[in-house]
Design an enzyme around this catalytic site. Structure first.
Site, mmCIF file in Angstrom:
data_model
loop_
_atom_site.group_PDB
_atom_site.id
_atom_site.type_symbol
_atom_site.label_atom_id
_atom_site.label_comp_id
_atom_site.label_asym_id
_atom_site.label_seq_id
_atom_site.Cartn_x
_atom_site.Cartn_y
_atom_site.Cartn_z
ATOM 1 N N HIS A 417 -38.145 4.894 8.848
ATOM 2 C CA HIS A 417 -37.169 5.891 9.293
ATOM 3 C C HIS A 417 -37.772 6.855 10.307
ATOM 4 C CE1 HIS A 417 -35.019 9.751 9.003
ATOM 5 N NE2 HIS A 417 -33.952 8.973 8.971
ATOM 6 N N CYS A 727 -33.434 -7.674 18.264
ATOM 7 C CA CYS A 727 -33.279 -6.218 18.247
ATOM 8 C C CYS A 727 -34.313 -5.564 17.343
ATOM 9 C CB CYS A 727 -31.867 -5.819 17.841
ATOM 10 S SG CYS A 727 -31.382 -6.484 16.254
HETATM 11 C C1 PEP Z 1 -34.710 -5.530 11.857
HETATM 12 O O1 PEP Z 1 -34.770 -5.818 10.667
HETATM 13 O O2 PEP Z 1 -35.478 -5.996 12.728
HETATM 14 C C2 PEP Z 1 -33.715 -4.565 12.312
HETATM 15 C C3 PEP Z 1 -33.533 -4.345 13.591
HETATM 16 O O3 PEP Z 1 -33.019 -3.878 11.369
HETATM 17 P P1 PEP Z 1 -33.561 -2.608 10.551
HETATM 18 O O4 PEP Z 1 -34.842 -2.162 11.198
HETATM 19 O O5 PEP Z 1 -32.523 -1.575 10.638
HETATM 20 O O6 PEP Z 1 -33.743 -3.168 9.189
#
Ligand code: PEP
Ligand code: MG
Length: 780
Positions: A417, A727
């Site tokens: 976070h 992403c």
């Molecule tokens: C991921 O898991 O790579 C992602 C982009 O989602 P988060 O970081 O929100 O779990």
């Protein structure tokens, strides 16, 4: 649990009570009067003093409010009514707030205050002038007044009775549930919190909007003006896509004009309040501002900027050809507040003592005094420019994270976070130091290098390398490099949307809505059980819309809710979250939504409204899918909610090995795109907790097993002509980006600060591929 119980709270008394009148006129107010007139009042006074055309106004001072409390006997009574309140008990909180508000609203305003307000009102104009009545928070150190519910505004108020009622309503807003809760959480003493009320001639703007007196990201001398029809609220709230004008202060010419289709405007509703109406006919596509108006506005902007010494974010309105400046406040994105702390360009000391090391999670260097935060309520003591040191940040801390110079955590890795939010706020951060909260001492002066992951003792002179500089480079490169592989950007908090758009990214490859929801401080379940579904939908809709508006015509993939249960725990309603041994492997992502149809339905409702509002660029991405059945079920639920699922852009995250392995089945079930969430894909493939600093060096996005899964999935998507993207944080690593391009990925979505370098890596790799193909062909 936070129980409100303060002892011996200070009450404004003595000199301040005697000296400050109940009413202050704009002309007599300066910024030092903030304690009496609040932030809004002080800013208006300051503007009037430098000759900006500010509408006539007076302020009902904080002292008037305090006298009201004393005279009516409410001063002690109100506080006593909720002194023992457990603010975590929502029912009790709502009840206490209602009780306190009613006391303020029903108390008889002392005659002398009433008379002074009346007199002031008639001094503005002998007739019953229409005014705007706005509460003005006086707690200078309140981290975010909007959180505290102190932003009550009543527009279009006419006549004495309505005015007095609106003033009393503004006073009562100090005791809203959200305000009480927030102050308790922040450790504020409710005995001493005051509120001022600004009463201002309402400018019935025929056109209005906002202006950045310099470029909000790069700081270049470009004035950016956004304007639309009617009152400015339509632009500020994002209900309309405004025209955009760019004025170059160097050439003193209008540089660019972008006319939008303006579908709605906000206008006065008779004698009371405002209403949103449709803009019809040629006005929809007509240019709102003339060149002369743009030039004049830019000039006023420059006056404000020169006076305050920093670029300003200005609200303006025009009525019958007269320009009014309604508000001016500093733009915080340029160079960020951290810049003040940064030294001029000197070589970095190499022999400075290193106190700690961790992972450099958000670039930039900043110095400041350590503020150790062990509990959320301690964040009230965090000051502008401090270095926030904590075990791990959580969503409640975001207001404090906004004002610090840098962030340091004991726990976490690059995808925790603290790392995600810091990058978006443009605040340097070092995570996973293991011992920062023990090794560092409150008040100690340190320098944080968010790139290298080092915390030095003392204040070290260093070359300015603000996050804004990083974005500037990204933005500058935007128009020059065109890549065949789309380079998109990740966004988690709507306030980062402008910075993200300024990179020139080809769209948003991931908008995490959970950060938006976590910021509301209430779980989705709370909204549902308290019959506040509409509030939830509206907040979601408005937050997403800010991002969509920043990326007109470019794809924006919004991900449905994916918050592990532990992140919900501190919020209202969080007490109902299950305790899980392994929240990362638990009830999150699509698996939770499929079992919580109400929660899913509300998200879909927000998406539907956006589609209906013409945002065809909105795509929806489902997180944590492990089997095509889940995609099919989610699609069916959307269909049942009235979504035209066959024509909607629906896709999945590939973040569980099973979904990478089964991607062909997903394609056959109808996904329109897939995006690698490597933050999770790595942790689930390698069994490495992404938030655990003890195994952080084993967390390898380029582990052969991870690359193998990604390679195979890309090939399958290519075979079926389905867009394949990334992403996860790995997409912000140029080496990985280069590898992905070589293996045929269609798009890469990176962090704001990484766009420039990713775009360059992508372009280089693409050119190399073309060159090698040409050489091979020539050799044959
Ligand atoms: C991921 O898991 O790579 C992602 C982009 O989602 P988060 O970081 O929100 O779990
Ligand atoms: Mg994930």
């Amino acid at each position: 649990m936070v129980i409100i119980k303060h002892e011996g709270g200070k009450i404004i008394s003595g000199a301040s009570m005697k000296d400050v009148p109940n009413i202050l006129w704009l002309e007599e107010i300066r910024k030092e009067d903030i304690i009496s007139v609040g932030g809004k009042g002080a800013s208006l006074g300051e503007m009037a003093s430098i000759g900006l055309p500010v509408p006539k106004a007076f302020v009902v001072t904080a002292q008037a409010f305090r006298r009201f409390l004393i005279e009516t006997g409410l001063e002690k009574k109100i506080f006593a009514s909720y002194e023992q309140l457990d603010v975590e008990n929502n029912e009790a909180l709502e009840k206490a707030a209602e009780g306190a508000k009613t006391m303020v609203l029903t108390a008889k305003m002392p005659v002398f205050i009433r008379d002074e307000i009346r007199k002031a009102y008639h001094k503005i104009s002998p007739d019953d002038m229409i005014v705007a009545v706005r509460s003005s928070a006086t707690a200078e150190d309140l981290p975010d007044a909007s959180f505290a519910g102190q932003q009550e505004t009543y527009l279009n108020i006419k006549g004495e009775a309505a005015l007095l009622e609106a003033v009393q309503k503004c006073w009562a807003s100090l005791y809203g549930a959200r305000a009480i809760y927030y102050r308790a959480k922040q450790g504020f003493d409710d005995h001493t919190v005051n509120i001022a009320v600004v009463v201002q001639q309402l400018v019935h703007s025929e056109k209005a909007g906002v202006m950045f007196t310099s470029h909000p990201i790069t700081g270049e001398p470009l004035t950016i003006i956004e304007g639309s029809w009617g009152l400015g609220e339509a632009v500020v709230s994002g209900s309309v896509s405004p025209d955009k004008y760019i004025f170059d202060q160097r050439s003193e010419k209008v540089d660019d004009i972008l006319i939008s289709n303006k579908k709605v405007e906000i206008i006065a509703d008779g004698d009371h309040g405002t209403k949103l109406v449709e803009v019809t006919g040629p006005r929809q596509d007509a240019q709102v501002l003339s060149s002369a108006e743009i030039t004049k506005l830019a000039m006023y902007g420059k006056i404000a900027e020169n006076h305050y010494g920093i670029p300003q974010d200005v609200e303006w309105g025009i009525v019958k050809g007269t320009i009014y400046i309604l508000q001016s406040r500093p733009i915080t994105t340029i160079g960020n507040k951290k810049e003040a702390k940064e030294m001029s360009s000197q070589k970095q000391s190499t022999n400075a003592k290193i106190l700690l090391q961790g992972q450099g999670a958000a670039p930039g260097i900043a110095s400041g005094r350590v503020a150790i935060i062990r509990e959320v309520k301690d964040t009230g003591s965090v000051k502008e420019g401090d270095i926030l040191v904590t075990k791990m940040t959580n969503p409640d801390m975001v207001p404090a994270m906004r004002k610090v110079a840098a962030i340091v955590t004991d726990e976490g890795g690059m995808t925790c976070h603290a790392a995600i939010v810091s990058r978006e706020l443009g605040t340097p951060a070092v995570v996973g130091t293991k011992t920062a909260t023990h090794v560092l001492k409150t008040g100690q002066l340190v320098t944080v290098d968010g790139e290298k992951g080092i915390i030095y003792e003392g204040e070290i002179p260093h070359a300015a390398s603000t996050p804004a500089t990083v974005v500037q480079q990204a933005g500058a490169g935007a128009s020059k490099i065109i890549t065949a592989t789309a380079v998109k950007v990740n966004v988690s908090i709507p306030e980062a949307a402008q910075r993200a758009a300024a990179t020139g990214a080809d769209g948003v490859g991931l908008l995490r809505i959970e950060h938006l929801i976590l910021g509301l401080n209430k779980t989705p379940g709370w909204f549902i059980t308290n019959n506040r579904e509409e509030d939830f939908v509206r907040e979601l809709h408005d937050g997403i819309k800010i991002v969509l508006d920043a990326f007109p015509g470019k794809p924006v993939w919004v991900r449905t809710l994916d918050a592990p249960t532990d992140e919900f725990r501190n919020m209202m309603g969080g007490e109902n979250e299950p305790h899980e041994h392994n929240p990362m492997l638990g009830w999150r992502g699509i698996r939770r939504d499929l079992q919580s149809p109400d929660q899913f339905r509300l998200q879909v409702e927000a998406f539907k409204r956006l589609w209906k509002g013409g945002y065809d660029n909105l795509g929806i991405m489902f997180p944590m899918v492990s089997h095509p059945d889940e995609f099919v079920a989610a699609k069916a639920m959307m269909k049942a909610c009235g979504v035209d699922v066959e024509n909607a852009t629906l896709g999945i995250m590939i973040e569980i090995p099973s979904s990478a392995i089964m991607v062909e089945d997903f394609i056959k079930s109808g996904i329109k795109f897939a995006s690698f969430g490597t933050n999770d894909l790595v942790q689930y493939t390698l069994a490495i907790d992404r938030n655990n600093e003890n195994v952080a060096d084993m967390y390898q996005p380029q582990h052969p097993a991870v690359l193998h899964l990604i390679h195979n999935a890309i090939q399958m998507c290519r075979a079926y002509n389905v867009e394949c993207s990334i992403c996860g944080q790995a997409g912000s690593d140029p080496k990985m980006a280069s590898w992905l391009v070589e293996h045929g990925i269609s798009s890469i979505s990176a962090n704001i600060d990484a766009i420039a370098k990713i775009r360059e890596a992508v372009a280089r790799t693409e050119k190399r591929i073309i060159l090698e193909a040409a050489r091979t062909r020539d050799a044959e």
